[in-house]
Scaffold this active site. Sequence first.
Site, PDB file in Angstrom:
ATOM      1  N   ASP A  86     -45.661  17.630  36.040  1.00  0.00           N
ATOM      2  CA  ASP A  86     -46.709  18.626  36.308  1.00  0.00           C
ATOM      3  C   ASP A  86     -46.086  20.023  36.281  1.00  0.00           C
ATOM      4  OD1 ASP A  86     -48.685  20.274  37.350  1.00  0.00           O
ATOM      5  OD2 ASP A  86     -49.146  18.990  39.062  1.00  0.00           O
ATOM      6  N   ARG A 121     -61.927  26.005  28.496  1.00  0.00           N
ATOM      7  CA  ARG A 121     -61.610  24.624  28.843  1.00  0.00           C
ATOM      8  C   ARG A 121     -60.432  24.105  28.018  1.00  0.00           C
ATOM      9  NH1 ARG A 121     -61.609  20.909  32.804  1.00  0.00           N
ATOM     10  NH2 ARG A 121     -62.008  18.811  32.039  1.00  0.00           N
ATOM     11  N   SER A 146     -54.814  19.350  43.359  1.00  0.00           N
ATOM     12  CA  SER A 146     -54.980  20.627  42.674  1.00  0.00           C
ATOM     13  C   SER A 146     -55.738  21.612  43.572  1.00  0.00           C
ATOM     14  CB  SER A 146     -55.704  20.394  41.342  1.00  0.00           C
ATOM     15  OG  SER A 146     -55.562  21.488  40.500  1.00  0.00           O
ATOM     16  N   HIS A 152     -50.135  17.398  35.097  1.00  0.00           N
ATOM     17  CA  HIS A 152     -50.947  17.660  36.274  1.00  0.00           C
ATOM     18  C   HIS A 152     -52.058  16.621  36.439  1.00  0.00           C
ATOM     19  CE1 HIS A 152     -52.757  19.993  39.437  1.00  0.00           C
ATOM     20  NE2 HIS A 152     -53.866  20.185  38.756  1.00  0.00           N
ATOM     21  N   ASP A 153     -52.650  16.208  35.312  1.00  0.00           N
ATOM     22  CA  ASP A 153     -53.742  15.234  35.342  1.00  0.00           C
ATOM     23  C   ASP A 153     -53.362  13.908  35.985  1.00  0.00           C
ATOM     24  OD1 ASP A 153     -56.068  16.317  34.526  1.00  0.00           O
ATOM     25  OD2 ASP A 153     -56.037  15.514  32.481  1.00  0.00           O
TER      26      ASP A 153
END
Lengths: 213, 389
Positions: B329, B234, B164, B362-363
């Site tokens: 992602d 967040r 990232s 993405h994680d």
Amino acid sequence: MPDAPPDIRFVAKNMRLDLRLIAEMVAPGARVLDIGCGDGQLIEHLIREKGADARGIEIDMAEATEAVAAGLPVIHGDADADLAHYPDGAFDYVLLSRTLQAVERPREVLRQMLRIGRHAIVSFPNFGHWQLRWQLLVTGRMPDNETWDRKWYETPNIHPCTIRDFFALCEMEGYVVERWLAVDDKGLRSPWKRSPWLANLFGEQGLFLLRKG
Amino acid sequence: MAATGMTQALAPLQPIDHQRAVFADGLALDCGAVVAPLAVAYRTYGKLNAARSNAVLVCHALTGDQYVAETHPLTGKPGWWEAVVGPGKPIDTDRYFVVCANVLGGCMGSSGPPEQMTDSEGRPLGRPWGTDFPNVTIRDMVRAQKRLVDHLGIPRLLAVVGGSMGGMQVLEWAATYPDMVVAAAPIATATYHSAQNIAFHEVGRAAVHGDPDWKGGRYWEDGRIPEKGLSVARMVAHITYLSEAALGRKFGRRLRGASALTFLEDVFEVESYLRYQGSTFVRRFDANSYLTITRAMDYFDLAAEHGGEVAAAFRGSATRFLVASFSSDWLFPTEESRALVRALNAAAANVSFVEIATDKGHDAFLLDEPVFHRALGGFLRGVAAKVGA
């Protein structure tokens, strides 16, 4: 290769025949791109045995991942889409083993190979082999043997050609055939290498070393 | 769940004694400002070998920090990349000397908004920088890390690895200090921050700005934090780190404490999860740092730094690259990694590329992805074998 440690000789011995023949055509220390490199067997051989700067492209993700996990410079990609992004003359040899018949635009792929490489080395299964001709003649069905083992409706081999077809394409495109040979299905170099007609009948695979005219 | 004033208001982050290198002469930034002194907080794992050839720099993402592979001093949770960094792991601390620094602009001890503000002579002004901390870029972050790497006596990094925003730093390292980077692994990243990603960041920043407790960035004056705004930021960001499939698998349309809709005070499990993510985040991250770092990501455009061409950043580079992306992602989609690979090919660079099949979004780069781990571990072993590290 007298100095090779035993495990490497083992690898080389077990390497697919066409890969071994291709490896023989590559000069030591060359910059090489192997298109359709699978798990990177040939690349690894060229790096270790010939001190080549060898890289690969593989369309199958599992194979590409195997190659990367083995520390080899392989990208997931395909010949039709990715060759256009390399600069002119980036490689001494661009290899395409048993893949030409499976790409979408074989003619464009060959053009790209000879744009980004000084030489192209191409191997493909010969659709003119007598067994295929015989099967088609006698049974009237699409060939079904060890090499052509997928049904017509699911084969990835969408552009099969014969050795003579390939000679004709090279002539049309103005490519110089520097070397060529045909091998039989037992994997030995064939005695009919002087005659494209006989090679086209008895050769199970064609192998060509080309450069631009 | 949001604090309603009175006694629930959260205090600023607990002060922690981070391991730091401090450079009195400071760092000149892309924006023209100088941060002096420059503090770089960092952690190391494993041992630097005698040849000093086995150092691997790990670059952290937006809300990560230097506590890669150990219990976090603030949260008490495991390090953020313990799946990848540690003994016998792909980044093997038995083999490599692993360094990770808190980014410039961060809030875990490196120079950044919550740290003591200094004047142009480097004299402390008795207040935090807050929003007066200068705008930083990914390249500034990398220059700060370079100071640390020099300070640690590392002449060349065996590898720079990060996902990232960490991947952006990896690319910047390879472009700015090519002779110092034997191998580079930019993971789940891109050569520029897309309009969509900037847009999501702006939603997060707007949430912080809109919280009255933010007070124009001077929340430190009365010991409060913009808890609601940062928490919403967040929550939005967290959605972008996951995938529709992962959310569906984990939560579906399930309700908390009810089997069917009551039309009273139903809470979907996914809502409750996001609120929890927001509420824990504000206890470990500084709002002004969040603004500074999201801006740095938004500024990132490697091509723009090299005459409009990514390939120009890597031409003639001897660095070996491993580019990896994850199929689900959508924040840094595979196409952006593929574009990077093509630019590297155009530069005749040595590159490996894999797209990992996963539904974790993405994680995924942070999670248990055995195929990715095998590819990264094999890549690093190959590079180490080549240079004899």
